[in-house]
Design an enzyme around this catalytic site. Structure first.
Site, PDB file in Angstrom:
ATOM      1  N   HIS A  32      38.380 -17.804 -43.579  1.00  8.64           N
ATOM      2  CA  HIS A  32      38.531 -16.965 -44.578  1.00  8.64           C
ATOM      3  C   HIS A  32      39.424 -16.883 -45.604  1.00  8.64           C
ATOM      4  O   HIS A  32      40.602 -16.319 -45.449  1.00  8.64           O
ATOM      5  CB  HIS A  32      38.014 -15.286 -43.971  1.00  8.64           C
ATOM      6  CG  HIS A  32      37.707 -14.562 -45.338  1.00  8.64           C
ATOM      7  ND1 HIS A  32      36.984 -13.293 -44.924  1.00  8.64           N
ATOM      8  CD2 HIS A  32      37.651 -14.501 -46.616  1.00  8.64           C
ATOM      9  CE1 HIS A  32      36.800 -12.563 -46.190  1.00  8.64           C
ATOM     10  NE2 HIS A  32      37.256 -13.530 -47.133  1.00  8.64           N
ATOM     11  N   HIS A  34      40.213 -17.784 -49.624  1.00 10.31           N
ATOM     12  CA  HIS A  34      39.800 -18.359 -51.110  1.00 10.31           C
ATOM     13  C   HIS A  34      40.867 -19.268 -51.662  1.00 10.31           C
ATOM     14  O   HIS A  34      41.910 -18.798 -51.871  1.00 10.31           O
ATOM     15  CB  HIS A  34      39.488 -17.104 -51.881  1.00 10.31           C
ATOM     16  CG  HIS A  34      38.217 -16.168 -51.255  1.00 10.31           C
ATOM     17  ND1 HIS A  34      37.040 -16.570 -51.725  1.00 10.31           N
ATOM     18  CD2 HIS A  34      38.451 -15.224 -50.329  1.00 10.31           C
ATOM     19  CE1 HIS A  34      36.531 -15.437 -51.044  1.00 10.31           C
ATOM     20  NE2 HIS A  34      37.216 -14.752 -50.390  1.00 10.31           N
ATOM     21  N   HIS A 215      30.251 -12.311 -47.526  1.00  7.46           N
ATOM     22  CA  HIS A 215      31.091 -11.077 -47.469  1.00  7.46           C
ATOM     23  C   HIS A 215      30.010 -10.031 -47.418  1.00  7.46           C
ATOM     24  O   HIS A 215      29.292  -9.851 -48.174  1.00  7.46           O
ATOM     25  CB  HIS A 215      31.893 -11.108 -48.682  1.00  7.46           C
ATOM     26  CG  HIS A 215      32.895 -11.956 -48.844  1.00  7.46           C
ATOM     27  ND1 HIS A 215      32.888 -13.139 -48.554  1.00  7.46           N
ATOM     28  CD2 HIS A 215      34.173 -11.539 -49.315  1.00  7.46           C
ATOM     29  CE1 HIS A 215      34.045 -13.818 -48.747  1.00  7.46           C
ATOM     30  NE2 HIS A 215      35.069 -12.914 -49.165  1.00  7.46           N
ATOM     31  N   GLU A 218      32.808  -4.928 -46.300  1.00 11.06           N
ATOM     32  CA  GLU A 218      34.199  -4.847 -46.921  1.00 11.06           C
ATOM     33  C   GLU A 218      34.339  -3.230 -47.410  1.00 11.06           C
ATOM     34  O   GLU A 218      34.773  -2.359 -46.955  1.00 11.06           O
ATOM     35  CB  GLU A 218      34.691  -6.071 -47.947  1.00 11.06           C
ATOM     36  CG  GLU A 218      36.089  -5.851 -48.366  1.00 11.06           C
ATOM     37  CD  GLU A 218      36.288  -6.741 -49.331  1.00 11.06           C
ATOM     38  OE1 GLU A 218      37.469  -7.137 -49.862  1.00 11.06           O
ATOM     39  OE2 GLU A 218      35.560  -7.532 -50.002  1.00 11.06           O
ATOM     40  N   ASP A 296      42.544 -14.068 -46.645  1.00 11.47           N
ATOM     41  CA  ASP A 296      41.805 -13.929 -47.799  1.00 11.47           C
ATOM     42  C   ASP A 296      41.937 -14.275 -49.307  1.00 11.47           C
ATOM     43  O   ASP A 296      41.778 -15.610 -49.509  1.00 11.47           O
ATOM     44  CB  ASP A 296      41.604 -12.333 -47.803  1.00 11.47           C
ATOM     45  CG  ASP A 296      40.316 -11.880 -48.634  1.00 11.47           C
ATOM     46  OD1 ASP A 296      39.389 -12.710 -49.113  1.00 11.47           O
ATOM     47  OD2 ASP A 296      40.148 -10.604 -48.861  1.00 11.47           O
ATOM     48  N   ASP A 297      43.206 -13.683 -50.028  1.00 13.25           N
ATOM     49  CA  ASP A 297      43.669 -14.205 -50.965  1.00 13.25           C
ATOM     50  C   ASP A 297      45.057 -13.922 -51.022  1.00 13.25           C
ATOM     51  O   ASP A 297      45.748 -12.910 -51.505  1.00 13.25           O
ATOM     52  CB  ASP A 297      43.124 -13.435 -52.476  1.00 13.25           C
ATOM     53  CG  ASP A 297      41.541 -13.627 -52.447  1.00 13.25           C
ATOM     54  OD1 ASP A 297      41.413 -14.509 -53.091  1.00 13.25           O
ATOM     55  OD2 ASP A 297      40.734 -12.871 -51.850  1.00 13.25           O
TER      56      ASP A 297
END
Length: 358
Positions: A32, A34, A215, A218, A296-297
């Site tokens: 996961h 991005h 997703h 969350e 994630d980011d």
């Protein structure tokens, strides 16, 4: 079964402990991440200068100072502004290669990269430019470093079903010609955009033989996780931390071996949890859910994969066996062949047996 271990002395800096070194050095997968969220401010400014793009921030430090998010949407606003510097195939290559170097340093043996073509198509960048830049970097990563990878095209859930269908149509040729492009996902603003909005799109993707993730859970309720499974036929759930609201759902996730790709630093940065000590990770593990850790980011949320491991194990009383479990979960939940997964697990087992944590 409890995954909690006795709390270690606070006088010892955890990042310098044998367990921390073992967690950082063990082979693991990231499922996961991005790729647009790996754009560090320095690279954003470098690409802006190369492409003649004017940013609404005067300096790298000013941009980094803007990373004070209050929720998911406040992050997305800056995320899309950062992506505006990506215009050419070389831009996407450079962005991906920067992540590759960090992944190799974190001892990642397999990574599954999300990308958001709609963000770029809206700016006149063809999907082929996006896919080719990312995939060329990943080809080089495999050749030079042995890094295995897959690519997952994500639909932006705040946009329409019609837009998602159009994006899928524009990318169909890429799915046929780029072997590592194997699936689709669903990301962006969860609030007000439930899974059911994209049920028909995902049905089409399933008919095309694509792998499917989404997703859910969350910022949204546990029901979104159920709907992602039942309506989108998602094979993994990205985030999924609100599953603890529903005991029957937890039992289902465990029984069906549905992996959750949890992103701890992201959850804290976006105020899903007040701090890491309040994270639902121990409850998910105690329920037998196949949890994996991910970044994630990472450029926006304070760290790449190893930093997430260190943050979790420093804040929560987790034992050495949990580190092994999280790494093994990541390898077994990958969209890879049985032979690949068996090889990676064997590498992990060998490393674990040969590397003391105390």
């Amino acid at each position: 079964m409890s995954f909690l271990a006795p709390t270690t002395s606070s006088s010892t800096l955890f990042s310098e402990s044998p367990l921390a070194r073992k967690l950082c050095a063990m082979p693991k997968a990231e499922l996961h991440m991005h790729i647009e969220g790996s754009l560090e401010p320095e690279l954003i400014f470098a690409l802006a200068e190369r492409n003649g793009v004017t940013l609404p921030y005067p300096s790298v430090d000013a941009l980094r100072d803007a990373y004070a998010f209050t929720d998911l949407q406040s992050f997305l606003d800056i995320y899309y502004a950062g992506a505006s510097v990506l215009l050419t195939e070389q831009d996407f290559y450079d962005m991906t290669w920067a992540y590759v170097e960090r992944a190799v340093a974190d001892h990642i043996v397999h990574t599954e990269i999300f990308f958001d073509p709609q963000t770029h198509i809206a700016r006149g960048v063809p999907v082929e430019v996006v896919v080719n830049g990312i995939s060329r970097a990943l080809d080089d990563a495999e050749a030079r470093h042995g890094l295995s990878s897959r690519m997952i095209l994500c639909f932006l859930r705040h946009l329409s079903e019609e837009d998602a269908f159009a994006t899928l149509a524009s990318a169909e040729a890429c799915f046929k010609t780029v072997p590592r492009l194997i699936g689709v996902g669903l990301d962006s603003s969860e609030q007000g955009n439930p899974p059911e909005k994209f049920a028909r799109v995902f049905a089409r993707c399933e008919a095309l033989g694509l792998r499917r993730v989404a997703h859910a859970g969350e910022e949204g309720p546990a029901q979104n996780i159920r709907d992602a499974l039942d309506l989108l036929h998602a094979e993994r759930i990205d985030h999924g931390v609100t599953a603890i609201e529903d005991q029957a759902l937890l039992q289902r996730l465990a029984a069906e071996k549905i992996a959750l790709t949890v992103c701890p630093l992201s959850n804290v940065k976006l105020k899903v949890f007040d701090d890491m000590t309040a994270h639902s990770l121990p409850m998910l593990l105690d329920a037998g859910v196949a949890v994996t850790l991910n970044s994630d980011d990472p450029a926006y949320f304070g760290g790449y994969l190893n930093t997430n491991y260190l943050a979790v194990f420093e804040a929560l009383p987790l034992g050495e066996e949990t580190g092994y479990l999280l790494a093994r979960n990541s390898l077994e939940a990958a969209f890879a062949t049985d032979e690949e997964k068996a090889r990676w697990v064997a590498q992990l087992d060998a490393f674990w047996a040969q590397t003391p944590a105390a």
